[in-house]
Design a protein around this motif. Structure first.
Motif, PDB file in Angstrom:
ATOM      1  N   GLY A  68     105.502  32.471  22.367  1.00 53.17           N
ATOM      2  CA  GLY A  68     105.248  33.712  21.397  1.00 53.17           C
ATOM      3  C   GLY A  68     106.054  33.315  20.103  1.00 53.17           C
ATOM      4  O   GLY A  68     105.764  33.562  18.757  1.00 53.17           O
ATOM      5  N   VAL A  69     107.227  32.510  20.327  1.00 52.75           N
ATOM      6  CA  VAL A  69     108.223  32.180  19.266  1.00 52.75           C
ATOM      7  C   VAL A  69     107.533  31.142  18.354  1.00 52.75           C
ATOM      8  O   VAL A  69     107.321  31.398  16.989  1.00 52.75           O
ATOM      9  CB  VAL A  69     109.645  32.125  19.658  1.00 52.75           C
ATOM     10  CG1 VAL A  69     110.421  31.453  18.461  1.00 52.75           C
ATOM     11  CG2 VAL A  69     110.107  33.019  20.326  1.00 52.75           C
ATOM     12  N   LEU A  70     107.084  30.267  18.959  1.00 55.45           N
ATOM     13  CA  LEU A  70     106.513  28.990  18.152  1.00 55.45           C
ATOM     14  C   LEU A  70     105.138  29.279  17.482  1.00 55.45           C
ATOM     15  O   LEU A  70     104.843  28.657  16.623  1.00 55.45           O
ATOM     16  CB  LEU A  70     106.473  27.853  19.119  1.00 55.45           C
ATOM     17  CG  LEU A  70     107.707  27.260  19.730  1.00 55.45           C
ATOM     18  CD1 LEU A  70     107.372  26.306  20.710  1.00 55.45           C
ATOM     19  CD2 LEU A  70     108.583  26.933  18.473  1.00 55.45           C
ATOM     20  N   THR A  71     104.477  30.437  17.898  1.00 49.97           N
ATOM     21  CA  THR A  71     103.177  30.712  17.230  1.00 49.97           C
ATOM     22  C   THR A  71     103.276  31.864  16.286  1.00 49.97           C
ATOM     23  O   THR A  71     102.334  32.284  15.719  1.00 49.97           O
ATOM     24  CB  THR A  71     102.107  30.914  18.221  1.00 49.97           C
ATOM     25  OG1 THR A  71     102.591  31.905  19.112  1.00 49.97           O
ATOM     26  CG2 THR A  71     101.802  29.971  18.979  1.00 49.97           C
ATOM     27  N   ALA A  72     104.490  32.217  16.113  1.00 47.14           N
ATOM     28  CA  ALA A  72     104.917  33.465  15.425  1.00 47.14           C
ATOM     29  C   ALA A  72     104.838  33.230  13.750  1.00 47.14           C
ATOM     30  O   ALA A  72     105.164  32.067  13.570  1.00 47.14           O
ATOM     31  CB  ALA A  72     106.093  34.368  15.613  1.00 47.14           C
ATOM     32  N   PRO A  73     104.128  34.120  12.976  1.00 44.32           N
ATOM     33  CA  PRO A  73     103.989  33.452  11.657  1.00 44.32           C
ATOM     34  C   PRO A  73     105.538  33.395  11.041  1.00 44.32           C
ATOM     35  O   PRO A  73     106.585  34.225  11.181  1.00 44.32           O
ATOM     36  CB  PRO A  73     103.410  34.775  10.983  1.00 44.32           C
ATOM     37  CG  PRO A  73     102.811  35.475  11.899  1.00 44.32           C
ATOM     38  CD  PRO A  73     103.565  34.986  12.974  1.00 44.32           C
ATOM     39  N   PRO A  74     105.987  32.705  10.071  1.00 45.78           N
ATOM     40  CA  PRO A  74     107.524  32.551   9.517  1.00 45.78           C
ATOM     41  C   PRO A  74     107.716  33.856   8.834  1.00 45.78           C
ATOM     42  O   PRO A  74     108.838  34.101   9.067  1.00 45.78           O
ATOM     43  CB  PRO A  74     107.220  31.318   8.588  1.00 45.78           C
ATOM     44  CG  PRO A  74     105.950  30.597   9.072  1.00 45.78           C
ATOM     45  CD  PRO A  74     105.186  31.546   9.448  1.00 45.78           C
ATOM     46  N   VAL A 122      90.105  25.747  21.933  1.00 46.90           N
ATOM     47  CA  VAL A 122      91.294  26.281  22.318  1.00 46.90           C
ATOM     48  C   VAL A 122      92.534  25.906  21.702  1.00 46.90           C
ATOM     49  O   VAL A 122      93.524  26.749  20.995  1.00 46.90           O
ATOM     50  CB  VAL A 122      91.572  26.076  23.855  1.00 46.90           C
ATOM     51  CG1 VAL A 122      93.066  26.441  24.373  1.00 46.90           C
ATOM     52  CG2 VAL A 122      90.712  26.991  24.774  1.00 46.90           C
ATOM     53  N   GLU A 123      92.719  24.410  21.465  1.00 48.47           N
ATOM     54  CA  GLU A 123      93.731  23.784  20.657  1.00 48.47           C
ATOM     55  C   GLU A 123      93.777  24.410  19.149  1.00 48.47           C
ATOM     56  O   GLU A 123      94.828  24.542  18.773  1.00 48.47           O
ATOM     57  CB  GLU A 123      93.502  22.462  20.679  1.00 48.47           C
ATOM     58  CG  GLU A 123      95.060  21.513  20.469  1.00 48.47           C
ATOM     59  CD  GLU A 123      96.189  21.829  21.308  1.00 48.47           C
ATOM     60  OE1 GLU A 123      97.234  22.395  20.766  1.00 48.47           O
ATOM     61  OE2 GLU A 123      96.160  21.607  22.441  1.00 48.47           O
ATOM     62  N   TRP A 124      92.582  24.269  18.465  1.00 48.02           N
ATOM     63  CA  TRP A 124      92.505  24.734  17.148  1.00 48.02           C
ATOM     64  C   TRP A 124      92.972  26.233  17.296  1.00 48.02           C
ATOM     65  O   TRP A 124      93.447  26.597  16.081  1.00 48.02           O
ATOM     66  CB  TRP A 124      91.166  24.553  16.704  1.00 48.02           C
ATOM     67  CG  TRP A 124      91.018  24.692  15.229  1.00 48.02           C
ATOM     68  CD1 TRP A 124      91.299  23.619  14.047  1.00 48.02           C
ATOM     69  CD2 TRP A 124      90.858  25.809  14.574  1.00 48.02           C
ATOM     70  NE1 TRP A 124      91.250  24.179  13.001  1.00 48.02           N
ATOM     71  CE2 TRP A 124      91.067  25.474  12.970  1.00 48.02           C
ATOM     72  CE3 TRP A 124      90.708  27.218  14.854  1.00 48.02           C
ATOM     73  CZ2 TRP A 124      90.799  26.671  11.874  1.00 48.02           C
ATOM     74  CZ3 TRP A 124      90.262  28.147  13.728  1.00 48.02           C
ATOM     75  CH2 TRP A 124      90.467  27.738  12.602  1.00 48.02           C
ATOM     76  N   MET A 125      92.252  27.143  18.052  1.00 44.12           N
ATOM     77  CA  MET A 125      92.816  28.554  17.776  1.00 44.12           C
ATOM     78  C   MET A 125      94.127  28.964  18.232  1.00 44.12           C
ATOM     79  O   MET A 125      94.684  29.834  17.727  1.00 44.12           O
ATOM     80  CB  MET A 125      91.585  29.500  18.657  1.00 44.12           C
ATOM     81  CG  MET A 125      90.390  29.570  17.847  1.00 44.12           C
ATOM     82  SD  MET A 125      90.660  30.443  16.443  1.00 44.12           S
ATOM     83  CE  MET A 125      89.011  30.982  16.067  1.00 44.12           C
ATOM     84  N   ALA A 126      94.788  28.056  19.064  1.00 44.43           N
ATOM     85  CA  ALA A 126      96.065  28.339  19.289  1.00 44.43           C
ATOM     86  C   ALA A 126      97.201  28.811  18.315  1.00 44.43           C
ATOM     87  O   ALA A 126      97.073  28.183  17.208  1.00 44.43           O
ATOM     88  CB  ALA A 126      96.759  27.321  20.172  1.00 44.43           C
ATOM     89  N   GLY A 127      97.634  29.907  18.259  1.00 36.68           N
ATOM     90  CA  GLY A 127      98.594  30.653  17.306  1.00 36.68           C
ATOM     91  C   GLY A 127      97.911  31.092  15.904  1.00 36.68           C
ATOM     92  O   GLY A 127      98.643  31.582  15.068  1.00 36.68           O
TER      93      GLY A 127
END
Length: 243
Positions: A68-74, A122-127
């Motif tokens: 969740g942290v690594l995919t969160a917007p800056p 799945v990889e492209w849509m992640a985050g």
């Protein structure tokens, strides 16, 4: 990358702790780390002085997990106490670079079956932001030429999806495409508008010499192919044995 400013007085206090954490990582990798410890170590690179442990906990508490942290917007990361622009950029770049590397690896060979197609989706849509739609552009050998965003929080929704997809197919000189999108509510079943739009795009592209190979609904690690359901017949360009 400019580092986030922290009180210099904390440097000596945490110097040995940082050395121990780096030594632990060098010895064991992240296998023995809890999620907040991973963040704690990563933040060393953007916060040169100060204890990063509280900030790591703040991030986990806010976003629920390391993923969740690594995919969160800056812009959301900087709202967390202890996270400045440099830390937000660093955390976002770590995930983004890993996703890009994985995608390049997945797209090194042609997509000939659902197994590979679903992994790419799945990889492209992640985050990605909820409500993102995109098109995978394939040449005659099913090699990925590009993956283009059709709509998202940062991209204006095109007035005509069929014409937008056709324009991209012509731009890249391809005759095969795969559509994919994620649902804001995480529902994996296609809506009536999903089915109608898919059928319309399929027919429009076919009349213009482009094959819609599949349309995917993606949510995290789940993928639902909906082309055949939308057309009420088997028209997908991929063997269904892989589902």
């Amino acid at each position: 990358m400019e580092k986030d400013k922290q009180p210099a007085s904390a440097s000596d206090l945490h110097k040995n702790h940082r050395k121990r954490l780096f030594a632990r990582y060098s010895r064991d990798g992240f296998d023995s780390f809890e999620e907040h410890n991973i963040l704690e170590l990563l933040l060393f690179y953007s916060i040169p002085r100060a204890d990063t442990n509280p900030t790591a906990h703040n991030l986990i508490n806010r976003f629920g997990s390391l993923y969740g942290v690594l995919t969160a917007p800056p812009e959301e990361l900087v709202k967390v106490d202890g996270v400045g622009p440099a830390s937000a950029q660093l955390l976002h770049a770590i995930f983004d670079s890993a996703r890009t590397a994985n995608l390049h690896r997945l797209c090194e060979s042609p997509i000939k079956d659902y197994d590979r197609l679903l992994k790419v989706a799945v990889e492209w849509m992640a985050g990605r932001d909820a409500g993102t739609s995109a098109v995978i552009l394939l040449n005659d050998r099913n090699e990925v030429q590009d993956i283009a965003v059709l709509a998202s929080r940062h991209v204006t929704t095109p007035p005509s999806y069929p014409e937008a997809v056709l324009a991209l197919a012509r731009k890249y000189a391809v005759s095969k495409v795969v559509l994919m999108h994620n649902h804001p509510d995480a529902v994996m079943h296609p809506s009536a508008s999903d089915r109608c739009m898919t059928a319309d795009i399929y027919r429009f592209l076919k009349d213009n010499g482009v094959q819609l190979m599949e349309h995917l609904i993606v949510h995290e690690f789940d993928v639902n192919p909906i082309l055949d359901e939308s057309m009420c017949e088997t028209v997908s360009g991929f063997p269904r044995a892989y589902l």
